[in-house]
Design a protein around this motif. Structure first.
Motif, short mmCIF file in Angstrom:
data_model
loop_
_atom_site.label_atom_id
_atom_site.label_comp_id
_atom_site.label_asym_id
_atom_site.label_seq_id
_atom_site.Cartn_x
_atom_site.Cartn_y
_atom_site.Cartn_z
N UNK A 185 9.18 13.25 8.17
CA UNK A 185 8.84 11.83 7.26
C UNK A 185 9.01 12.56 5.87
N UNK A 186 9.71 11.85 4.90
CA UNK A 186 9.91 12.26 3.64
C UNK A 186 9.33 11.34 2.78
N UNK A 187 8.01 11.05 3.03
CA UNK A 187 7.18 10.19 2.07
C UNK A 187 6.92 10.84 0.57
N UNK A 199 0.88 -1.18 0.02
CA UNK A 199 -0.18 -0.12 0.07
C UNK A 199 0.86 1.26 0.08
N UNK A 200 1.95 1.22 0.72
CA UNK A 200 3.02 2.49 0.64
C UNK A 200 3.49 2.60 -0.75
N UNK A 201 3.92 1.57 -1.28
CA UNK A 201 4.29 1.59 -2.73
C UNK A 201 3.27 2.12 -3.67
N UNK A 202 2.24 1.86 -3.56
CA UNK A 202 1.21 2.41 -4.57
C UNK A 202 0.80 3.68 -4.17
N UNK A 203 0.75 4.19 -2.91
CA UNK A 203 0.86 5.75 -2.72
C UNK A 203 2.02 6.48 -3.41
N UNK A 204 3.04 6.11 -3.15
CA UNK A 204 4.24 6.41 -3.60
C UNK A 204 4.24 6.71 -5.25
N UNK A 205 3.85 5.58 -5.72
CA UNK A 205 3.60 5.48 -7.28
C UNK A 205 2.70 6.63 -7.75
N UNK A 206 1.54 6.58 -6.95
CA UNK A 206 0.34 7.33 -7.38
C UNK A 206 0.98 8.91 -7.37
#
Length: 476
Positions: free
Chosen positions: A339-341, A64-71
């Motif tokens: 946090x540097x997301x 889910x974190x990868x999905x948010x980053x890619x979006x």
């Protein structure tokens, strides 16, 4: 035994992946446990199913974190591609050249493809899990680059895929029925799975190891638990590189009520304010009124090399912080809730171009914000210290504007930097429960961070921050 249990643990994990994303009562854990019990024991099967569920949930969160980053990355590139080269529209700047624009179009296609694959896995509820590690699995195809022979790689691969984890049980001898450690002489006894009971050399299907074990770190806590028959979990792991076996003990700590900002101020004690930077930690002690006390200091953090070395150096730096807090009579530490997301997802588009931008992005990506926060929380708790995490907005700006010069006058033996001044602003914000910006929450955050279901911190009322030089801000 580790190979035997590891084979059935991987089979149980595969069954859990086939079930997909369901509620807790629909995971068929009882059915899977009965199947594992036939080839092991009830307690081994309980540990197997519990570890499979934990691994599935952890991998789902990472997916889910990868999905948010890619979006975020796809949206950022699309916004910039919508603007002609060398122009700006609605605050969005187009790419400076056609060549860079073409490269970004190709990157957008790659990110879009990755995003589609992640969305497919999320929809099916099947994250990708490699038992033994994806990096080690890929190293099989490049043994020369990994510095391993085929035999050495096979030893590492087999060691990673073994399963020797036993959950603790309160009330059982020494806090664990499956793997027990005698505190008197350090002897270890393991309950063998049913198919291997013929190898037992001790009563009740147990195998007593020829070697003994000893704990040096937190030994007194471990002794208190095993002598009172309180639950202790044990993990047996093998390091093929050193040719050694290790026994790790762990247990859950009791939950304690965290003090409120008012209670912290009522104690009348000091706080050690910490500003996290690349290569060092800038620290300064603040009193109950938020004023700096003594001379600021720096704690080096050389976080280079392999992950184990970086983690060890980070723990060493945190140990130094805890020592400084005790020496100055501090009740806790104040840090930024960093946090540097967003930055890691869109850094190529927003953090500079060329070689200079790449160096800056690597510097930001190398800041161990989450790991530092998690390590500090655990180590400070065992030291009896409170960790206060505050909003990081404008701490460097206000610290450099209002506190750098006064702090230099107070500390005549060292050169005060903007990082030391930022630490003062962090400490004052933690003391007063206030902040200096108006577009984020002004609530003082005590780790763990309390959040609502949306993941956003709740907004607070208007406030007056003395560190702002008397300016008043209204939350909006």
């Amino acid at each position: 035994m580790g190979d035997h249990l590891g084979r059935y643990a991987r089979a149980d994990l595969a069954d859990r992946l086939r079930i997909g994303a369901v509620s807790g009562k629909d995971t068929r854990r009882a059915e899977r446990k009965r199947a594992s019990t036939r080839v092991s024991s009830s307690r081994w099967a309980g540990s197997v199913t519990r570890v499979s569920e934990d691994q599935y949930r952890l991998s789902s969160r990472r997916l889910a974190d990868e999905w948010s980053m890619l979006r975020r990355a796809v949206a950022k590139i699309r916004n910039r591609l919508a603007v002609p080269c060398g122009r700006r529209a609605d605050g969005v700047r187009g790419y400076p050249s056609q060549a860079e624009r073409a490269q970004k179009q190709r990157r957008l296609q790659v990110l879009t493809s990755r995003l589609a694959e992640v969305e497919r896995r999320l929809g099916a509820g099947r994250p990708a899990i490699v038992v033994g590690g994806r990096r080690l699995a890929k190293a099989r195809h490049s043994l020369v680059d990994a510095g391993l022979t085929e035999t050495e790689w096979r030893e590492h691969w087999t060691a990673r895929r073994m399963f020797l984890t036993a959950d603790g049980e309160s009330g059982k001898p020494y806090g664990n029925h499956t793997i027990s450690v005698d505190p008197a002489d350090g002897t270890v006894a393991v309950v063998l799975p049913e198919p291997l009971r013929h190898l037992a050399n001790a009563p009740r299907g147990r195998y007593r190891l020829a070697c003994t074990v000893g704990f040096s770190h937190r030994r007194d806590e471990w002794l208190d638990r095993v002598t009172a028959d309180r639950a202790v979990r044990y993990d047996i792991v093998r390091d093929p590189g050193r040719g050694r076996w290790y026994l790790d003990a762990s247990w859950s700590a009791p939950k304690t009520a965290l003090p409120t900002p008012t209670e912290l101020a009522a104690r009348g004690a000091r706080l050690l304010a910490v500003d996290l930077n690349a290569g060092h930690l800038a620290v300064c002690v603040v009193d109950v009124h938020g004023n700096p006390v003594g001379t600021p200091a720096d704690v080096p953090t050389d976080l280079t090399g392999p992950a184990s070395r970086r983690d060890g150096r980070l723990r060493s730096a945190i140990t130094t912080l805890i020592g400084l807090a005790r020496d100055h009579g501090c009740t806790g530490l104040a840090i930024e809730n960093l946090g540097f997301g967003e930055t890691l997802a869109t850094g190529r588009e927003t953090m500079g171009r060329g070689k200079r931008g790449k160096v800056f992005r690597r510097t930001v990506a190398g800041l161990p914000t989450a790991r530092f926060r998690d390590r500090l929380r655990g180590m400070a708790r065992h030291a009896g210290l409170v960790v206060v995490a505050v909003d990081p907005a404008y701490t460097s700006r206000w610290g450099g504007q209002y506190w750098k010069a006064p702090l230099q006058q107070q500390s005549k033996t060292i050169v005060v930097t903007g990082h030391h001044a930022a630490a003062v602003a962090i400490g004052r914000r933690a003391r007063q429960g206030q902040k200096t910006c108006w577009d984020r929450s002004d609530r003082l955050v005590l780790i763990p961070v309390s959040q609502d279901r949306s993941g956003k911190q709740s907004a607070g009322p208007a406030h007056r921050d003395r560190a702002n030089g008397g300016r008043q801000r209204q939350e909006r």
